[in-house]
Design a protein around this motif. Sequence first.
Motif, PDB file in Angstrom:
ATOM      1  N   LYS A  96      -5.207  -6.490   6.316  1.00  0.00           N
ATOM      2  CA  LYS A  96      -5.373  -7.782   5.635  1.00  0.00           C
ATOM      3  C   LYS A  96      -6.329  -7.659   4.456  1.00  0.00           C
ATOM      4  N   ALA A  97      -7.171  -6.625   4.460  1.00  0.00           N
ATOM      5  CA  ALA A  97      -8.163  -6.431   3.398  1.00  0.00           C
ATOM      6  C   ALA A  97      -8.565  -4.963   3.360  1.00  0.00           C
ATOM      7  N   VAL A  98      -9.165  -4.575   2.245  1.00  0.00           N
ATOM      8  CA  VAL A  98      -9.708  -3.223   2.121  1.00  0.00           C
ATOM      9  C   VAL A  98     -11.004  -3.324   1.318  1.00  0.00           C
ATOM     10  N   ARG A  99     -12.021  -2.660   1.781  1.00  0.00           N
ATOM     11  CA  ARG A  99     -13.305  -2.652   1.076  1.00  0.00           C
ATOM     12  C   ARG A  99     -13.194  -1.759  -0.149  1.00  0.00           C
ATOM     13  N   PHE A 100     -13.918  -2.159  -1.200  1.00  0.00           N
ATOM     14  CA  PHE A 100     -13.930  -1.336  -2.412  1.00  0.00           C
ATOM     15  C   PHE A 100     -14.496   0.047  -2.119  1.00  0.00           C
ATOM     16  N   SER A 101     -15.475   0.142  -1.241  1.00  0.00           N
ATOM     17  CA  SER A 101     -16.053   1.446  -0.914  1.00  0.00           C
ATOM     18  C   SER A 101     -15.013   2.343  -0.235  1.00  0.00           C
ATOM     19  N   THR A 102     -14.153   1.751   0.594  1.00  0.00           N
ATOM     20  CA  THR A 102     -13.077   2.507   1.241  1.00  0.00           C
ATOM     21  C   THR A 102     -12.047   2.936   0.216  1.00  0.00           C
ATOM     22  N   LEU A 103     -11.669   2.015  -0.662  1.00  0.00           N
ATOM     23  CA  LEU A 103     -10.703   2.330  -1.712  1.00  0.00           C
ATOM     24  C   LEU A 103     -11.238   3.431  -2.621  1.00  0.00           C
ATOM     25  N   GLU A 104     -12.519   3.349  -2.946  1.00  0.00           N
ATOM     26  CA  GLU A 104     -13.150   4.370  -3.789  1.00  0.00           C
ATOM     27  C   GLU A 104     -13.109   5.737  -3.109  1.00  0.00           C
ATOM     28  N   ALA A 105     -13.427   5.782  -1.823  1.00  0.00           N
ATOM     29  CA  ALA A 105     -13.424   7.046  -1.080  1.00  0.00           C
ATOM     30  C   ALA A 105     -12.018   7.640  -1.007  1.00  0.00           C
ATOM     31  N   ILE A 106     -11.013   6.790  -0.802  1.00  0.00           N
ATOM     32  CA  ILE A 106      -9.624   7.259  -0.747  1.00  0.00           C
ATOM     33  C   ILE A 106      -9.207   7.809  -2.105  1.00  0.00           C
ATOM     34  N   CYS A 107      -9.535   7.083  -3.168  1.00  0.00           N
ATOM     35  CA  CYS A 107      -9.181   7.544  -4.520  1.00  0.00           C
ATOM     36  C   CYS A 107      -9.860   8.867  -4.848  1.00  0.00           C
ATOM     37  N   VAL A 130       0.854  -1.187   0.000  1.00  0.00           N
ATOM     38  CA  VAL A 130       0.000   0.000   0.000  1.00  0.00           C
ATOM     39  C   VAL A 130       0.889   1.236   0.000  1.00  0.00           C
ATOM     40  N   ASN A 131       0.766   2.035  -1.042  1.00  0.00           N
ATOM     41  CA  ASN A 131       1.566   3.259  -1.184  1.00  0.00           C
ATOM     42  C   ASN A 131       0.742   4.495  -0.825  1.00  0.00           C
ATOM     43  N   LEU A 132      -0.091   4.368   0.176  1.00  0.00           N
ATOM     44  CA  LEU A 132      -0.958   5.465   0.582  1.00  0.00           C
ATOM     45  C   LEU A 132      -0.153   6.674   1.044  1.00  0.00           C
ATOM     46  N   ASP A 133       0.919   6.442   1.770  1.00  0.00           N
ATOM     47  CA  ASP A 133       1.737   7.548   2.267  1.00  0.00           C
ATOM     48  C   ASP A 133       2.347   8.359   1.121  1.00  0.00           C
ATOM     49  N   CYS A 155      -6.946  10.071  -7.388  1.00  0.00           N
ATOM     50  CA  CYS A 155      -5.999   9.126  -7.958  1.00  0.00           C
ATOM     51  C   CYS A 155      -6.710   7.839  -8.358  1.00  0.00           C
ATOM     52  N   GLN A 156      -5.977   6.909  -8.900  1.00  0.00           N
ATOM     53  CA  GLN A 156      -6.487   5.605  -9.292  1.00  0.00           C
ATOM     54  C   GLN A 156      -6.067   4.565  -8.258  1.00  0.00           C
ATOM     55  N   PRO A 157      -6.804   3.440  -8.153  1.00  0.00           N
ATOM     56  CA  PRO A 157      -6.410   2.390  -7.211  1.00  0.00           C
ATOM     57  C   PRO A 157      -4.971   1.916  -7.412  1.00  0.00           C
ATOM     58  N   GLY A 158      -4.510   1.884  -8.655  1.00  0.00           N
ATOM     59  CA  GLY A 158      -3.140   1.473  -8.944  1.00  0.00           C
ATOM     60  C   GLY A 158      -2.093   2.437  -8.429  1.00  0.00           C
ATOM     61  N   ASP A 159      -2.504   3.667  -8.120  1.00  0.00           N
ATOM     62  CA  ASP A 159      -1.576   4.629  -7.521  1.00  0.00           C
ATOM     63  C   ASP A 159      -1.339   4.303  -6.050  1.00  0.00           C
ATOM     64  N   ILE A 160      -2.278   3.581  -5.448  1.00  0.00           N
ATOM     65  CA  ILE A 160      -2.211   3.267  -4.027  1.00  0.00           C
ATOM     66  C   ILE A 160      -1.743   1.836  -3.782  1.00  0.00           C
ATOM     67  N   LEU A 161      -2.218   0.904  -4.605  1.00  0.00           N
ATOM     68  CA  LEU A 161      -1.901  -0.512  -4.420  1.00  0.00           C
ATOM     69  C   LEU A 161      -0.912  -0.987  -5.467  1.00  0.00           C
ATOM     70  N   GLU A 162       0.058  -1.770  -5.027  1.00  0.00           N
ATOM     71  CA  GLU A 162       1.105  -2.274  -5.922  1.00  0.00           C
ATOM     72  C   GLU A 162       1.393  -3.731  -5.571  1.00  0.00           C
ATOM     73  N   TYR A 163       1.554  -4.556  -6.592  1.00  0.00           N
ATOM     74  CA  TYR A 163       1.933  -5.951  -6.374  1.00  0.00           C
ATOM     75  C   TYR A 163       3.432  -6.079  -6.489  1.00  0.00           C
ATOM     76  N   VAL A 164       4.060  -6.649  -5.466  1.00  0.00           N
ATOM     77  CA  VAL A 164       5.500  -6.886  -5.465  1.00  0.00           C
ATOM     78  C   VAL A 164       5.713  -8.381  -5.266  1.00  0.00           C
ATOM     79  N   GLN A 165       6.317  -9.003  -6.248  1.00  0.00           N
ATOM     80  CA  GLN A 165       6.519 -10.449  -6.183  1.00  0.00           C
ATOM     81  C   GLN A 165       7.485 -10.814  -5.069  1.00  0.00           C
TER      82      GLN A 165
END
Length: 72
Positions: A41-52, A5-8, A57-67
């Motif tokens: 451990k989880a985030v609701r879509f409604s929460t993600l939508e409100a943050i965006c 999560v790159n929220l900061d 911004c877009q959800p991809g600006d906040i969430l990133e997959y790192v292998q």
Amino acid sequence: MGIVVNLDVMMAKRKMSLTELANEVDLTLANLSILKNNKAKAVRFSTLEAICKALDCQPGDILEYVQEEEET
């Protein structure tokens, strides 16, 4: 590592404090802090939508997959 999560980062780009964002998205400071510090451990879509919406911004600006690296 999985999902990071790159929220900061987005908050810094928008010059918004944790308190301001918590008030804007109607979340407690504690819950938003858990998300910001990659402890959630989880985030609701409604929460993600409100943050965006609040950070314009877009959800991809906040969430990133790192292998995860394989152990040898």
